[in-house]
Design a protein around this motif. Structure first.
Motif, PDB file in Angstrom:
ATOM      1  N   GLN A  21      14.695  -7.013 -22.507  1.00 22.68           N
ATOM      2  CA  GLN A  21      13.238  -6.910 -22.556  1.00 22.68           C
ATOM      3  C   GLN A  21      12.620  -7.327 -21.223  1.00 22.68           C
ATOM      4  N   LYS A  54      10.643  -4.593 -18.560  1.00 18.99           N
ATOM      5  CA  LYS A  54       9.189  -4.795 -18.673  1.00 18.99           C
ATOM      6  C   LYS A  54       8.354  -3.971 -17.704  1.00 18.99           C
ATOM      7  N   VAL A  70       8.536  -3.502 -26.097  1.00 14.81           N
ATOM      8  CA  VAL A  70       9.700  -2.847 -26.682  1.00 14.81           C
ATOM      9  C   VAL A  70       9.523  -2.580 -28.168  1.00 14.81           C
TER      10      VAL A  70
END
Length: 149
Positions: free
Chosen positions: A117, A121, A127
């Motif tokens: 994640q 980003k 997500v």
């Protein structure tokens, strides 16, 4: 989604025994991805450009190979690209081994999912907005190798 191209392109430098790593040209932006030549680099750009942004954004930190691999899988799914080798294997063909993993291994996969994640980003801010079929934990479980001790 089919994985053979992702896996092959991810492993290309280690599979190319006749190329020395030092002589393989690198991506001029991220300096990480390596290619056997300019033609291959151009062909791979559609799949690499999102990864390239992520690599540059997270620099000087560098994610584990498994995080980069799952990132490539996600980008490939989102792009819905089709390759000739996609007749061989799909993501759905891979078996998840979650039920056979220890709690420590599951915790490790959760940690990798969080790392992913952070890595993604710059390209994917949330997500949770990914397609429901893209369960990040399950993807890690599918690409992870269960080690029998």
């Amino acid at each position: 989604i089919y994985l053979i191209d992702i896996l092959f392109s991810f492993s290309l430098p280690s599979l190319s025994s006749h190329f020395s790593k030092e002589r393989l040209p690198r991506c001029s932006q991220c300096k990480i991805a390596r290619y056997c030549g300019a033609h291959c680099q151009k062909e791979a750009w559609l799949d690499h450009k999102r990864e390239c942004k992520c690599i540059k954004d997270i620099d000087p930190n560098f994610p584990p190979d498994s995080v980069r691999l799952v990132g490539r899988i996600i980008f490939k799914v989102l792009r819905q690209s089709v390759c000739p080798s996609e007749e061989l294997y799909s993501l759905s063909d891979l078996q998840s081994n979650v039920d056979e993993l220890s709690e420590d291994m599951k915790e490790g996969l959760r940690h990798l999912a969080k790392t992913l994640q952070m890595y993604l980003k710059v390209e994917i801010q949330d997500v949770s907005q990914l397609l429901p079929a893209l369960d990040i934990f399950q993807i890690f479980a599918k690409v992870s190798v269960k080690r029998d001790c």
